[in-house]
Write a protein that holds these residues in place. Structure first.
Motif, PDB file in Angstrom:
ATOM      1  N   ALA A   1      44.492 -31.796   4.148  1.00 58.43           N
ATOM      2  CA  ALA A   1      43.616 -30.482   3.792  1.00 58.43           C
ATOM      3  C   ALA A   1      44.978 -29.263   3.206  1.00 58.43           C
ATOM      4  CB  ALA A   1      42.823 -29.629   4.510  1.00 58.43           C
TER       5      ALA A   1
ATOM      6  N   TYR B   1      37.392 -25.177   2.196  1.00 60.62           N
ATOM      7  CA  TYR B   1      36.125 -26.204   2.184  1.00 60.62           C
ATOM      8  C   TYR B   1      35.012 -25.834   2.525  1.00 60.62           C
ATOM      9  CZ  TYR B   1      39.451 -29.951   2.342  1.00 60.62           C
ATOM     10  OH  TYR B   1      40.475 -31.460   1.647  1.00 60.62           O
TER      11      TYR B   1
ATOM     12  N   GLU C   1      33.479 -27.321  -4.490  1.00 67.34           N
ATOM     13  CA  GLU C   1      34.464 -27.263  -3.654  1.00 67.34           C
ATOM     14  C   GLU C   1      34.752 -28.422  -3.055  1.00 67.34           C
ATOM     15  OE1 GLU C   1      31.711 -24.503  -1.334  1.00 67.34           O
ATOM     16  OE2 GLU C   1      31.532 -25.842  -3.324  1.00 67.34           O
ATOM     17  N   PRO C   2      35.681 -28.613  -1.971  1.00 66.97           N
ATOM     18  CA  PRO C   2      35.532 -30.093  -1.581  1.00 66.97           C
ATOM     19  C   PRO C   2      35.000 -29.460   0.298  1.00 66.97           C
ATOM     20  CG  PRO C   2      37.827 -28.162  -1.521  1.00 66.97           C
ATOM     21  CD  PRO C   2      37.226 -28.144  -2.328  1.00 66.97           C
TER      22      PRO C   2
ATOM     23  N   GLN D   1      42.430 -30.973  -3.495  1.00 72.34           N
ATOM     24  CA  GLN D   1      42.124 -31.574  -2.077  1.00 72.34           C
ATOM     25  C   GLN D   1      40.739 -32.507  -1.830  1.00 72.34           C
ATOM     26  OE1 GLN D   1      40.976 -27.035  -1.266  1.00 72.34           O
ATOM     27  NE2 GLN D   1      42.866 -26.752   0.867  1.00 72.34           N
TER      28      GLN D   1
ATOM     29  N   ASN E   1      38.300 -34.473  -0.493  1.00 71.35           N
ATOM     30  CA  ASN E   1      37.410 -34.490   0.260  1.00 71.35           C
ATOM     31  C   ASN E   1      37.402 -35.101   2.497  1.00 71.35           C
ATOM     32  OD1 ASN E   1      35.441 -33.333  -1.529  1.00 71.35           O
ATOM     33  ND2 ASN E   1      35.734 -35.167  -2.056  1.00 71.35           N
TER      34      ASN E   1
ATOM     35  N   CYS F   1      32.446 -26.800   5.065  1.00 68.98           N
ATOM     36  CA  CYS F   1      32.384 -27.593   6.421  1.00 68.98           C
ATOM     37  C   CYS F   1      30.834 -27.208   6.515  1.00 68.98           C
ATOM     38  CB  CYS F   1      33.131 -26.069   7.630  1.00 68.98           C
ATOM     39  SG  CYS F   1      35.071 -26.494   6.873  1.00 68.98           S
TER      40      CYS F   1
ATOM     41  N   PHE G   1      34.286 -30.594   4.060  1.00 74.45           N
ATOM     42  CA  PHE G   1      34.944 -31.650   5.109  1.00 74.45           C
ATOM     43  C   PHE G   1      33.106 -31.762   5.934  1.00 74.45           C
ATOM     44  CE2 PHE G   1      34.800 -31.187  10.579  1.00 74.45           C
ATOM     45  CZ  PHE G   1      36.132 -32.126  10.125  1.00 74.45           C
TER      46      PHE G   1
ATOM     47  N   LEU H   1      40.150 -25.193   8.431  1.00 78.02           N
ATOM     48  CA  LEU H   1      39.121 -25.372   6.679  1.00 78.02           C
ATOM     49  C   LEU H   1      38.829 -25.238   6.568  1.00 78.02           C
ATOM     50  CD1 LEU H   1      38.718 -28.818   8.315  1.00 78.02           C
ATOM     51  CD2 LEU H   1      40.894 -28.704   7.144  1.00 78.02           C
TER      52      LEU H   1
END
Length: 479
Positions: free
Chosen positions: A361, A91, A192-193, A4, A6, A93, A195, A86
């Protein structure tokens, strides 16, 4: 399999369309934003759904129009934010800077919020609140400039909100937010990805660049305001709006009925210098992504919540439907997915970034969303592109001359409708890009006017049907 991406979502506050050199505005100095233009895709006709801060942002972060989500002014509570989707998709966040949510520090799906609110909140009608920027200034032993301190200056009544930042440069709000975002990118240990929403407070007034950046513009040829017509011919609600600006200094801008050429140039020099300060922060953010080793798998989006008239049409700031208020810059870079240097002329709406981000995402897009993924344009997806865009404004403490204002833009036509006035605005943007020739009462364009007003009616009906699931979701939460 590519993981995924960013997502870094840079949202400025009150940035006009004519503020990026690579988009054809050579009075600007924006090398870092220019680099995003060259590496990504530009949406040349991006329109906001509301010409003021919180209504535009609540719409953007819900994928619904203001009349659906109920946020028409800055102090009304948000009831949904797609950031939670998300978070559910895995994600991390994070919000750094301004989002203008209500409640101000509600989580709205974020794991972390490092909030910076409006640059000037020093008004008795505004709720008391100390944000991270306030705390940093206090820790430094400094005083934050505001309309109260600026109003004590001998040049306040003539400055049009344009002042030089005199504190340490790292305490400037755009620098503070930019450096905090870079600090997070440097320090966060997770893999982790993520946002990362970066809300830069400028170039919203007060127009307050440091002297170094202001010097880049003081002697440049800059666009002059659109004032070459009788401003008294504007519809009554807009004349009332102009008078409001003259009677009240909003955001430390003491508006003038007839500013001279030097004052107008100075205001614009300060405003554009603010944008170049932002450009420096954009460059630093890109460098921080590169240092973290994630730049090649990071989507970068750069846009703004609305624009600023800067005395175009005799108006201060926004709260109207002129191009300078509702037409904003919009860039999206996605390495390996979005071809570099693309420019798309299709009509798009700012809240379309919501489902675009969710889709990128791998998160589900709620069926009730009124926003439409930009993938239809970027990747030739099956859905039809928009043939019209809408914006609306209602129940505002500054736009007091009308209960509800609606704009539709379709093809070369723009119509502005006031629910409580027979007056309105109709412009042929191909023949009249400066919007000085109002065709509302022109018999030759009467069929166009009737058709566009009818489309507003149809759109509101379609909207009610489309967003029924949104209303049901909110009702279920209260049970």
């Amino acid at each position: 399999m590519r993981k995924q991406p960013n997502i870094v979502f840079i949202l400025t506050d009150q940035q006009r369309i004519d503020t990026i050199a690579a988009n054809g505005f050579d009075h600007m100095i924006t090398p870092n934003i220019d680099a995003l233009v060259h590496k990504g895709a530009v949406f040349e006709n991006m329109y906001v759904t509301a010409p003021s801060c919180a209504p535009s942002r609540a719409s953007l972060f819900s994928g619904t129009y203001p009349h659906t989500n109920g946020v028409f002014r800055n102090d009304e509570p948000w009831n949904y934010c797609w950031v939670s989707e998300l978070a559910d998709a895995g994600y991390r966040c994070v919000n750094v800077g301004k989002m203008h949510t209500m409640p101000i520090e509600g989580d709205f799906g974020f794991h972390e919020r490092h909030v910076v609110e409006n640059k000037d909140r020093d008004h008795p009608n505004l709720p008391f609140y100390l944000d991270n920027w306030d705390k940093a200034i206090h820790a430094r032993g400094a005083d934050k400039p505001s309309r109260v301190s600026y109003s004590k200056r001998p040049d306040y009544d003539e400055a049009l909100g344009a002042f030089v930042w005199e504190q340490d440069e790292d305490l400037h709000p755009d620098v503070f937010v930019g450096e905090t975002a870079c600090w997070w990118l440097e320090r966060y240990p997770g893999n982790e990805p993520f946002f990362l929403q970066i809300g830069l407070p400028g170039p919203h007034p007060p127009y307050d660049p440091t002297q170094e950046y202001l010097d880049m513009y003081l002697d440049k040829d800059l666009p002059e305001p659109i004032l070459n017509y009788d401003l008294s011919t504007q519809p009554t609600p807009l004349q009332t709006l102009r008078q409001n600006h003259l009677d009240n200094g909003h955001d430390a801008v003491h508006h003038l009925e007839a500013p001279n050429k030097e004052q107008l140039h100075r205001q614009r020099a300060h405003y554009y210098a603010n944008v170049t300060m932002i450009d420096t922060q954009v460059g630093n953010i890109v460098k921080a992504l590169e240092a973290r080793g994630v730049l090649d798998n990071t989507i970068i989006i750069f846009t703004s919540d609305h624009g600023d008239c800067l005395n175009d049409h005799g108006h201060s700031q926004k709260w109207n439907m002129y191009e300078q208020s509702v037409h904003v810059p919009a860039i999206m870079c996605w390495p390996g997915k979005v071809a570099a240097g693309q420019k798309y002329a299709q009509l798009v709406s700012l809240f379309d970034f919501g489902p675009t981000i969710l889709e990128a995402a791998g998160a589900a897009i709620p069926e009730w969303m009124e926003a439409k993924s930009l993938a239809d344009i970027l990747f030739g997806a099956k859905g039809a592109a928009r043939d019209r865009v809408f914006a609306e404004h209602s129940d505002d403490a500054i736009l007091t001359g009308t209960d509800f204002m609606t704009m539709i833009r379709q093809d070369n036509w723009k119509l502005v409708h006031f629910v409580d006035h027979e007056e309105g605005q109709l412009f042929d943007l191909d023949a009249d890009p400066n919007e000085v020739n109002n065709l509302w009462d022109d018999a030759k364009t009467a069929p166009v006017r009737s058709s566009l007003v009818e489309q507003i009616l149809n759109w509101r009906i379609e909207s009610a049907r489309k967003s029924q699931g949104f209303v049901q979701m909110l009702a279920a939460r209260t049970r």
